[in-house]
Motif scaffolding. Structure first.
Motif, short mmCIF file in Angstrom:
data_model
loop_
_atom_site.label_atom_id
_atom_site.label_comp_id
_atom_site.label_asym_id
_atom_site.label_seq_id
_atom_site.Cartn_x
_atom_site.Cartn_y
_atom_site.Cartn_z
N VAL A 193 -0.43 15.92 0.97
CA VAL A 193 -0.06 16.15 1.63
C VAL A 193 0.13 15.05 2.39
CG1 VAL A 193 -2.08 16.92 3.19
CG2 VAL A 193 0.90 17.72 3.82
N ALA A 194 1.56 14.61 2.90
CA ALA A 194 2.29 13.79 3.18
C ALA A 194 2.66 14.51 5.03
CB ALA A 194 3.28 12.53 2.93
N PRO A 195 1.92 14.34 5.45
CA PRO A 195 1.97 15.19 7.10
C PRO A 195 3.08 14.55 8.29
CG PRO A 195 -0.30 14.89 6.51
CD PRO A 195 0.74 14.18 6.19
N GLN A 247 -1.35 6.17 -6.19
CA GLN A 247 -0.87 6.46 -7.29
C GLN A 247 0.82 7.72 -6.51
OE1 GLN A 247 -0.26 5.38 -10.53
NE2 GLN A 247 -1.88 4.16 -10.05
N VAL A 248 0.05 8.47 -5.77
CA VAL A 248 1.06 9.86 -4.86
C VAL A 248 2.31 9.24 -4.67
CG1 VAL A 248 1.31 11.25 -3.37
CG2 VAL A 248 -0.68 11.63 -5.33
N ALA A 249 2.04 8.19 -4.00
CA ALA A 249 2.82 7.31 -3.55
C ALA A 249 4.03 6.65 -4.40
CB ALA A 249 2.41 5.97 -2.33
N ARG A 250 3.39 6.04 -5.31
CA ARG A 250 4.53 5.60 -6.33
C ARG A 250 5.02 6.34 -6.75
NH1 ARG A 250 4.30 4.84 -11.28
NH2 ARG A 250 2.35 5.82 -11.75
N ARG A 251 4.78 7.14 -6.79
CA ARG A 251 5.55 8.79 -7.93
C ARG A 251 6.40 9.74 -6.94
NH1 ARG A 251 4.73 9.39 -12.46
NH2 ARG A 251 5.76 11.32 -12.03
N ALA A 252 6.52 9.37 -6.14
CA ALA A 252 6.90 9.78 -4.30
C ALA A 252 8.36 9.33 -4.67
CB ALA A 252 5.83 9.37 -2.77
N VAL A 253 8.97 7.74 -4.57
CA VAL A 253 10.33 7.49 -4.76
C VAL A 253 11.40 8.09 -5.88
CG1 VAL A 253 10.98 5.54 -5.62
CG2 VAL A 253 8.89 5.01 -3.99
N ASP A 254 10.49 8.79 -7.10
CA ASP A 254 11.41 9.71 -8.00
C ASP A 254 12.00 11.18 -7.04
OD1 ASP A 254 10.47 8.25 -10.37
OD2 ASP A 254 8.68 9.48 -10.48
N GLY A 255 11.23 11.29 -6.33
CA GLY A 255 11.86 12.35 -5.31
C GLY A 255 13.00 11.67 -4.22
N GLY A 256 13.59 10.64 -4.20
CA GLY A 256 13.56 9.57 -3.30
C GLY A 256 13.59 9.52 -2.11
N CYS A 257 11.61 9.45 -1.71
CA CYS A 257 11.16 9.94 -0.47
C CYS A 257 10.24 8.08 -0.34
CB CYS A 257 10.15 10.71 -0.92
SG CYS A 257 9.21 11.03 1.22
N ALA A 258 9.96 7.23 0.61
CA ALA A 258 9.20 6.12 1.13
C ALA A 258 8.57 6.36 1.23
CB ALA A 258 9.80 5.06 1.38
N LEU A 259 6.67 6.59 0.35
CA LEU A 259 5.32 6.61 1.25
C LEU A 259 5.15 5.70 1.09
CD1 LEU A 259 4.88 10.66 0.49
CD2 LEU A 259 5.88 9.98 2.85
N GLY A 260 3.53 5.60 2.37
CA GLY A 260 2.92 4.28 1.89
C GLY A 260 1.55 5.14 1.90
N PRO A 261 0.55 4.82 1.30
CA PRO A 261 -0.35 5.37 0.83
C PRO A 261 -1.74 5.89 1.72
CG PRO A 261 -0.78 3.10 -0.83
CD PRO A 261 -0.01 3.39 0.19
N PRO A 309 -14.68 11.19 2.30
CA PRO A 309 -13.70 12.05 3.06
C PRO A 309 -12.69 11.71 3.53
CG PRO A 309 -15.12 10.07 3.89
CD PRO A 309 -15.45 9.90 2.63
N PRO A 310 -11.67 12.58 4.35
CA PRO A 310 -10.04 12.32 4.36
C PRO A 310 -10.36 10.81 5.11
CG PRO A 310 -10.72 14.72 5.13
CD PRO A 310 -12.18 13.88 4.88
N PRO A 311 -8.63 10.20 4.40
CA PRO A 311 -8.39 11.12 3.87
C PRO A 311 -7.86 11.08 2.25
CG PRO A 311 -7.21 8.44 4.06
CD PRO A 311 -8.31 9.13 5.13
#
Length: 483
Positions: free
Chosen positions: A336-338, A166-180, A156-158
């Protein structure tokens, strides 16, 4: 394992050096069209590198369209094609919002895509042979045998924690700091866009979209009964922000949907300063931005462009993406990171589909964790960039005067403006009779504009069949234009 030269340097750098040196010789005219390149073993001895390094370098030169391999003969410098035509003209702004209706046209294009005998210039997806299909399938098989109940249980979500990490780790390449915890997994980017639209806009309300834009988005807007204002998208820089600002003053716009990195169908990339301006422009009005970054990893330059969300300080940017264009379209693994809308998106995701399929998420997460994804992306980007060049050159050679061709900075689609008066719908019908699909321009507009434009898929390696298909399209365009 990374191969190394005699001096200990990584050969992954050596093959790129060989490519650069050979390309320079071709550009300088020291190697002319039709000249035979040194054999693999000879160049290996001359440069003091391994045979594997030379093979990889020659593959890279092929990908760039500089050389061609002739069976049992060697590698030869390719003849230069005709110079590319001018770029497509920028669309004129529109001042009214409208209902969206593209369903019947989309159905016709994707019906053709299901027929393996049709040359697939219509639907935009990469060839399976460019994707790590065997590796993913092996991972999936191992997980299916070992995961037990976890592989068949609801997730179930999220969504799967390992994938979100892994998505959060790769988001750094786009200049974006995201947490899981800021990420919600979805069934492809299409569901991500659908969830975002449902959260921020209701039936009869108005959003702003690029023009031309991806017809999958237009299908979603149509299904939700949302009205759309079309904002011109510039061939190189994406959405015209001056036109957007004017539209914001005219309409009560509930959200903006944009593809800042390698827009579909233009392949444009919005400069960073424009992304920052876009986020600020909407932030001052408290208007959400739904950002589609599906093609963001498919850049042709060395550096991945930043996402607009990297400039977001108020949680108003809803960043959507997937692994459909880079790993496995059929796995339907998206996310999605909403931002501030996370809870609403998560609850709607559960209400809409309960969960995303578990095993594909697990397989993609493991592939990313094991490494090798970046190496795959580098090879994929080289191949796609070369294929875009090949299709562009063929259009320049075989289409009549008056044709214009976009200059994509990434992705694998090519926007072609046909000579004045040529109907892309007529071209689509005639091409289908010849076993060739194209995506006609009216698909990419809520108002069915771009009647003399088509989008071509460049996701397949160049073959004699594709070459002949472009020749046929050029002849059909010539007949329709009377030239």
């Amino acid at each position: 394992m990374t191969m190394r030269a005699a001096d200990g340097s990584p050969e992954v750098h050596l093959y790129e050096q060989v490519i650069t040196e050979m390309a320079a010789l071709i550009d300088a005219g020291a190697l002319r069209p039709g000249d035979r390149l040194p054999s693999v073993r000879r160049l290996s001895r001359q440069r003091g590198v391994s045979v594997a390094t030379v093979v990889q370098a020659y593959l890279g030169l092929e990908d760039r369209g500089l050389v061609e391999a002739r069976p049992q003969s060697g590698h030869y410098v390719r003849a230069r094609r005709a110079p590319l035509p001018p770029e497509p003209r920028s669309p004129r702004p529109t001042t009214t919002a409208c209902k969206v209706s593209v369903r019947s046209l989309v159905t016709r294009v994707y019906t053709a895509a299901r027929d393996p005998s049709i040359v697939p210039f219509g639907a935009a997806y990469p060839s399976p042979e460019l994707l790590p299909t065997d590796k993913l399938n092996r991972i999936l098989a191992v997980i299916a045998r070992s995961a037990g109940w976890a592989g068949v249980a609801y997730d179930p979500p999220p969504g799967l924690p390992a994938l979100r990490r892994q998505v959060a780790r790769r988001a750094v390449d786009g200049g974006c700091a995201l947490g899981p915890d800021e990420i919600v997994t979805t069934s492809g980017a299409t569901e991500a866009l659908h969830l975002c639209l449902r959260v921020v806009a209701r039936r009869g309300e108005t959003i702003a979209i690029e023009s031309p834009t991806y017809f999958g988005l237009l299908q979603l807007v149509e299904s939700l009964g949302i009205r759309a204002v079309e904002i011109p998208s510039l061939p190189r820089a994406g959405m015209d922000l001056d036109a957007l600002e004017e539209a914001l003053g005219r309409h009560r716009i509930k959200a903006v949907v944009a593809i800042p990195n390698f827009s579909n169908p233009l392949g444009a990339v919005m400069p960073d300063e424009s992304k920052e301006r876009l986020v600020g422009l909407l932030g001052r009005r408290d208007i959400p931005l739904i950002e589609d970054d599906t093609h963001g990893d498919l850049h042709f330059d060395d550096v991945r462009p930043r996402v607009a969300k990297s400039f977001d300080r108020r949680g108003l940017v809803m960043l959507c993406s997937s692994f459909s264009k880079t790993l496995a379209p059929g796995y339907r693994v998206g996310w999605v990171a909403p931002g501030r809308f996370r809870d609403a998106v998560e609850h709607l995701k559960f209400a809409q589909s309960v969960a995303s399929p578990t095993l594909p998420q697990m397989a993609v997460a493991q592939l990313l964790e094991e490494g090798g994804y970046d190496h795959h992306l580098r090879a994929l980007r080289r191949r796609l960039a070369a294929q875009v060049v090949r299709v562009s050159e063929a259009v320049a050679e075989h289409f009549p005067a008056g044709t214009r061709v976009a200059r994509p900075a990434g992705g694998f689609v090519l926007w072609v403006e046909l000579p004045f008066g040529v109907s892309s719908l007529d071209l689509h019908a005639r091409a289908m009779e010849k076993g060739i699909s194209v995506a006609p321009g009216p698909l990419f507009s809520a108002k069915h504009r771009f009647s003399n434009c088509v989008r071509l898929n460049c996701g397949y390696p160049w073959t004699d069949q594709l070459d002949q298909a472009v020749r046929t399209l050029g002849r059909l365009v010539g007949e329709l234009s009377g030239s």
